[in-house]
Design a protein around this motif. Structure first.
Motif, PDB file in Angstrom:
ATOM      1  N   VAL A   1       0.860  -1.174   0.000  1.00  0.00           N
ATOM      2  CA  VAL A   1       0.000   0.000   0.000  1.00  0.00           C
ATOM      3  C   VAL A   1       0.901   1.230   0.000  1.00  0.00           C
ATOM      4  O   VAL A   1       1.755   1.383   0.877  1.00  0.00           O
ATOM      5  N   ALA A   2       0.705   2.088  -0.984  1.00  0.00           N
ATOM      6  CA  ALA A   2       1.403   3.369  -1.030  1.00  0.00           C
ATOM      7  C   ALA A   2       0.397   4.446  -0.645  1.00  0.00           C
ATOM      8  O   ALA A   2      -0.623   4.613  -1.309  1.00  0.00           O
ATOM      9  N   CYS A   3       0.666   5.155   0.440  1.00  0.00           N
ATOM     10  CA  CYS A   3      -0.213   6.217   0.924  1.00  0.00           C
ATOM     11  C   CYS A   3       0.404   7.567   0.581  1.00  0.00           C
ATOM     12  O   CYS A   3       1.577   7.801   0.862  1.00  0.00           O
ATOM     13  N   VAL A   4      -0.409   8.446   0.003  1.00  0.00           N
ATOM     14  CA  VAL A   4       0.037   9.807  -0.293  1.00  0.00           C
ATOM     15  C   VAL A   4      -0.522  10.715   0.791  1.00  0.00           C
ATOM     16  O   VAL A   4      -1.727  10.733   1.040  1.00  0.00           O
ATOM     17  N   TYR A   5       0.396  11.458   1.432  1.00  0.00           N
ATOM     18  CA  TYR A   5       0.025  12.338   2.539  1.00  0.00           C
ATOM     19  C   TYR A   5      -0.972  13.421   2.151  1.00  0.00           C
ATOM     20  O   TYR A   5      -0.958  13.922   1.035  1.00  0.00           O
ATOM     21  N   LEU A   6      -1.756  13.824   3.133  1.00  0.00           N
ATOM     22  CA  LEU A   6      -2.548  15.044   3.051  1.00  0.00           C
ATOM     23  C   LEU A   6      -1.595  16.222   3.212  1.00  0.00           C
ATOM     24  O   LEU A   6      -0.485  16.069   3.717  1.00  0.00           O
ATOM     25  N   GLU A   7      -2.051  17.399   2.839  1.00  0.00           N
ATOM     26  CA  GLU A   7      -1.228  18.604   2.973  1.00  0.00           C
ATOM     27  C   GLU A   7      -1.029  19.025   4.433  1.00  0.00           C
ATOM     28  O   GLU A   7       0.042  19.444   4.820  1.00  0.00           O
ATOM     29  N   ALA A   8      -2.067  18.917   5.243  1.00  0.00           N
ATOM     30  CA  ALA A   8      -2.032  19.427   6.616  1.00  0.00           C
ATOM     31  C   ALA A   8      -1.067  18.623   7.492  1.00  0.00           C
ATOM     32  O   ALA A   8      -1.051  17.389   7.454  1.00  0.00           O
ATOM     33  N   LEU A   9      -0.273  19.338   8.293  1.00  0.00           N
ATOM     34  CA  LEU A   9       0.709  18.698   9.157  1.00  0.00           C
ATOM     35  C   LEU A   9       0.056  17.746  10.155  1.00  0.00           C
ATOM     36  O   LEU A   9       0.544  16.634  10.376  1.00  0.00           O
ATOM     37  N   ALA A  10      -1.074  18.144  10.732  1.00  0.00           N
ATOM     38  CA  ALA A  10      -1.776  17.278  11.697  1.00  0.00           C
ATOM     39  C   ALA A  10      -2.232  15.991  11.022  1.00  0.00           C
ATOM     40  O   ALA A  10      -2.183  14.908  11.617  1.00  0.00           O
ATOM     41  N   ALA A  11      -2.667  16.087   9.777  1.00  0.00           N
ATOM     42  CA  ALA A  11      -3.108  14.898   9.052  1.00  0.00           C
ATOM     43  C   ALA A  11      -1.921  13.990   8.739  1.00  0.00           C
ATOM     44  O   ALA A  11      -2.048  12.767   8.754  1.00  0.00           O
ATOM     45  N   ARG A  12      -0.760  14.563   8.464  1.00  0.00           N
ATOM     46  CA  ARG A  12       0.450  13.766   8.240  1.00  0.00           C
ATOM     47  C   ARG A  12       0.791  12.974   9.506  1.00  0.00           C
ATOM     48  O   ARG A  12       1.123  11.801   9.446  1.00  0.00           O
ATOM     49  N   PHE A  13       0.721  13.648  10.648  1.00  0.00           N
ATOM     50  CA  PHE A  13       0.976  12.988  11.920  1.00  0.00           C
ATOM     51  C   PHE A  13      -0.015  11.852  12.138  1.00  0.00           C
ATOM     52  O   PHE A  13       0.345  10.769  12.593  1.00  0.00           O
ATOM     53  N   SER A  14      -1.276  12.091  11.783  1.00  0.00           N
ATOM     54  CA  SER A  14      -2.316  11.084  11.916  1.00  0.00           C
ATOM     55  C   SER A  14      -1.974   9.840  11.099  1.00  0.00           C
ATOM     56  O   SER A  14      -2.056   8.704  11.591  1.00  0.00           O
ATOM     57  N   LEU A  15      -1.564  10.031   9.836  1.00  0.00           N
ATOM     58  CA  LEU A  15      -1.203   8.887   8.991  1.00  0.00           C
ATOM     59  C   LEU A  15       0.028   8.175   9.532  1.00  0.00           C
ATOM     60  O   LEU A  15       0.066   6.944   9.593  1.00  0.00           O
TER      61      LEU A  15
END
Length: 139
Positions: free
Chosen positions: A97-111
């Motif tokens: 699975v290749a996941c592409v990050y969201l732009e928001a820093l908090a969302a990156r932390f979530s992933l």
């Protein structure tokens, strides 16, 4: 967003909800999952059920998980997602699975937190779609 995947003739739309679109890419032989909008628990649950149904219709060993158009991450459900949801993909034959990050820093932390809770070593996160695709093609 770049023209791909929406203008890619090898794509077949398998499912669509308010929060996710799921496509089969016949050329790459993987599912392309495009999350969008707010990621509320109810929407996420419906999207996850749809993804599992699409995997039954079109079994794949690879999945491109694109969250660039989503507004937020798992919102406190990261460990549950990592421990319960991603292993369900593995049970259905998904190996990479290749996941592409969201732009928001908090969302990156979530992933990142979700991936840290995932017991299978088949998930990787990327800053952009092109790098995620290249990694997934090599798997």
């Amino acid at each position: 967003m770049m023209a791909w995947p929406l203008e890619n003739s090898s794509l077949t739309l398998l499912g669509d909800t308010t929060s996710v679109q799921i496509w089969y890419d016949a050329g790459a032989r993987w599912l392309y999952v495009r999350w969008r909008g707010n990621y509320r628990e109810q929407d996420a649950g419906a999207g996850w059920v749809l993804l599992l149904r699409c995997l039954r219709l079109q079994p794949c060993t690879k999945l491109l998980n694109d969250a660039r158009d989503a507004v937020e991450g798992w919102a406190g459900r990261e460990q549950w997602a990592g421990e319960a949801l991603f292993p369900q993909l593995a049970e259905r034959g998904v190996r990479s699975v290749a996941c592409v990050y969201l732009e928001a820093l908090a969302a990156r932390f979530s992933l990142d937190t979700t991936l840290g809770s995932t017991p299978k070593p088949f998930v990787a996160a990327f800053d952009d779609l092109a790098t995620a695709c290249a990694w997934l093609q090599q798997r």
